[in-house]
Design a protein around this motif. Structure first.
Motif, short mmCIF file in Angstrom:
data_model
loop_
_atom_site.label_atom_id
_atom_site.label_comp_id
_atom_site.label_asym_id
_atom_site.label_seq_id
_atom_site.Cartn_x
_atom_site.Cartn_y
_atom_site.Cartn_z
N TYR A 1 0.81 -1.22 0.00
CA TYR A 1 0.00 0.00 0.00
C TYR A 1 0.85 1.27 0.00
N VAL A 2 1.88 1.29 0.82
CA VAL A 2 2.65 2.51 1.04
C VAL A 2 3.46 2.91 -0.17
N THR A 3 4.01 1.93 -0.88
CA THR A 3 4.98 2.22 -1.93
C THR A 3 4.40 2.13 -3.34
N SER A 4 3.11 1.91 -3.47
CA SER A 4 2.49 1.82 -4.79
C SER A 4 1.53 3.00 -4.99
N PRO A 5 1.20 3.34 -6.24
CA PRO A 5 0.32 4.49 -6.53
C PRO A 5 -1.08 4.33 -5.95
N MET A 6 -1.77 5.45 -5.78
CA MET A 6 -3.09 5.45 -5.14
C MET A 6 -4.21 5.12 -6.11
N THR A 7 -4.12 5.61 -7.35
CA THR A 7 -5.21 5.44 -8.30
C THR A 7 -5.03 4.19 -9.15
N HIS A 8 -6.13 3.70 -9.69
CA HIS A 8 -6.06 2.51 -10.54
C HIS A 8 -5.27 2.78 -11.82
N LYS A 9 -5.44 3.95 -12.39
CA LYS A 9 -4.67 4.29 -13.58
C LYS A 9 -3.18 4.35 -13.25
N GLY A 10 -2.86 4.95 -12.12
CA GLY A 10 -1.47 5.01 -11.69
C GLY A 10 -0.90 3.63 -11.43
N GLN A 11 -1.71 2.73 -10.88
CA GLN A 11 -1.26 1.36 -10.61
C GLN A 11 -0.97 0.61 -11.91
N LEU A 12 -1.75 0.88 -12.94
CA LEU A 12 -1.49 0.24 -14.23
C LEU A 12 -0.17 0.73 -14.82
N ILE A 13 0.08 2.04 -14.73
CA ILE A 13 1.36 2.59 -15.21
C ILE A 13 2.51 1.98 -14.43
N TYR A 14 2.34 1.91 -13.13
CA TYR A 14 3.34 1.34 -12.22
C TYR A 14 3.62 -0.12 -12.57
N GLY A 15 2.57 -0.89 -12.79
CA GLY A 15 2.72 -2.31 -13.11
C GLY A 15 3.41 -2.54 -14.44
N ILE B 1 10.93 -3.39 -8.92
CA ILE B 1 9.95 -2.86 -7.96
C ILE B 1 10.52 -1.66 -7.22
N LEU B 2 11.77 -1.76 -6.76
CA LEU B 2 12.37 -0.65 -6.03
C LEU B 2 12.50 0.60 -6.91
N ILE B 3 12.85 0.40 -8.18
CA ILE B 3 12.95 1.54 -9.09
C ILE B 3 11.59 2.21 -9.27
N MET B 4 10.56 1.41 -9.45
CA MET B 4 9.22 1.99 -9.62
C MET B 4 8.67 2.54 -8.31
N ASN B 5 9.12 2.00 -7.15
CA ASN B 5 8.77 2.63 -5.87
C ASN B 5 9.21 4.09 -5.87
N ALA B 6 10.40 4.34 -6.42
CA ALA B 6 10.93 5.70 -6.47
C ALA B 6 10.08 6.61 -7.37
N PHE B 7 9.43 6.01 -8.37
CA PHE B 7 8.60 6.78 -9.29
C PHE B 7 7.17 6.97 -8.78
N THR B 8 6.79 6.29 -7.71
CA THR B 8 5.42 6.36 -7.21
C THR B 8 4.96 7.78 -6.91
N PRO B 9 5.74 8.62 -6.21
CA PRO B 9 5.28 10.00 -5.98
C PRO B 9 5.05 10.76 -7.28
N LEU B 10 5.89 10.51 -8.28
CA LEU B 10 5.72 11.17 -9.57
C LEU B 10 4.44 10.70 -10.26
N ILE B 11 4.18 9.40 -10.18
CA ILE B 11 2.96 8.85 -10.77
C ILE B 11 1.74 9.41 -10.06
N ASN B 12 1.80 9.51 -8.73
CA ASN B 12 0.67 10.07 -7.97
C ASN B 12 0.43 11.53 -8.34
N ALA B 13 1.51 12.26 -8.62
CA ALA B 13 1.37 13.68 -9.00
C ALA B 13 0.78 13.81 -10.40
N TYR B 14 1.11 12.84 -11.28
CA TYR B 14 0.63 12.89 -12.66
C TYR B 14 -0.82 12.40 -12.76
#
Length: 331
Positions: free
Chosen positions: A268-282, A306-319
């Motif tokens: 929960y903590v390290t993945s995006p909040m929205t479903h669209k963001g989760q798809l980008i993350y995945g 996973i660790l690399i995309m964890n770092a991108f999670t705040p950016l994905i949440n902002a986008y």
């Protein structure tokens, strides 16, 4: 017109709690844990028990004596971190190395940032990758399954991912004939060669855990499905282009892909909040995994992806921001 009175938040209450979700994930891991006991026996039990005990102890000690606050080990997060760390380790790893990994996972990966809910990276993967870089020989010696009474002195062999790597490096597609069948990879029936980490031995057990978590609505389908689908499609295209690349079924059933996609990337903590963001993350995790596996130095790339995309999670949440309650969409 009467007054419109709004009370203080929260305005809605549910039965979701940290404890419920953490222990729900632990329950989902039980099939894979029991299967690991069957295949690895004593080694699996020692590694998992040591990892869980060490993570719980380090979180308690750091909370009580360093952060000077009430320990929260009862919420299950330390147990889950320990179990996931153990699942990412070989079943013959010495206990002193496990203790170092647990200290890094809890001390650096979690408590340094403030504890549960504040960590930007998955703590178990922080510990695992630290050990992989620090102790590469011990972390890549994979025991052969079925040695129930053995531990440190277990015989080791090449994993399916190692075989795939050899095929790519040598350009010899015939090497892939050494791979177990897709059915055997699904069931964990890898009787020849190394079987990999404790938690990746049986894809079917992990899929049972996925079904349970979806049923209990602990996670949604977006992250695991997008990861697995991305890896399947990309590996399928590579296999069609050149047979030195393994078929997509072998790719998704080998290594830690299922474990990472279902239990690590969905944190929960390290993945995006929205479903669209989760798809980008995945999709990002799946793409990076394929790149690292096929052209990187390590046979496995799931943890690093996973660790690399964890770092991108705040950016994905902002986008990809969630729609505000009551907001009218502009046409």
């Amino acid at each position: 017109m009467g007054k419109f009175i709004i009370s203080l938040s929260p305005h809605a209450h549910g039965n979701d709690t940290v404890e419920r979700n953490m222990y729900g994930v632990i329950i989902a891991l039980l099939p894979a844990l029991l299967v690991s006991f069957y295949f690895f026996g004593l080694g699996s039990a020692i590694v998992c028990a040591s990892s869980v005990a060490a993570c719980v102890f380090f979180e308690w000690a750091i909370s009580k004596y360093m952060l000077k606050r009430t320990p929260t080990i009862s919420d299950g997060s330390a147990i889950l971190t320990g179990l996931l760390l153990g699942f990412n380790l070989p079943s013959n790893l010495p206990i002193w190395i496990i203790l170092i990994g647990a200290l890094v996972a809890i001390g650096i990966g979690k408590m340094t940032f403030g504890g549960l809910g504040c960590n930007p990276f998955n703590p178990a993967l922080v510990g695992r990758c630290f050990l992989l870089v620090s102790f590469p020989a011990q972390m890549t010696s994979w025991p052969v399954v079925g040695q129930w009474g053995s531990y440190v002195d277990a015989a080791t062999g090449a994993t399916p991912l190692s075989i795939m790597k050899v095929a790519i490096k040598t350009g010899d597609a015939s090497v892939l004939e050494q791979l177990p069948s897709s059915l055997n990879l699904l069931l964990g029936n890898v009787t020849e060669g190394g079987a990999g980490t404790i938690g990746e031995i049986c894809a079917l057990a992990l899929l049972i855990g996925l079904v349970y978590m979806l049923w209990k609505k602990i996670i949604t389908w977006h992250i695991p499905v997008s990861i697995i689908a991305t890896v399947f499609v990309l590996c399928g295209l590579l296999h069609l282009a050149n047979p030195i690349y393994a078929n997509p079924f072998a790719a998704i059933l080998s290594g830690g892909l299922m474990l990472g996609a279902i239990f690590m990337a969905t944190d929960y903590v390290t993945s995006p909040m929205t479903h669209k963001g989760q798809l980008i993350y995945g999709v990002g995790i799946g793409l990076l995994t394929v790149v690292i596996r096929n052209w990187g130095s390590y046979p496995e790339g799931m943890s690093f992806a996973i660790l690399i995309m964890n770092a991108f999670t705040p950016l994905i949440n902002a986008y990809v921001k969630p729609k505000r309650f009551g907001e009218v969409t502009k046409k």
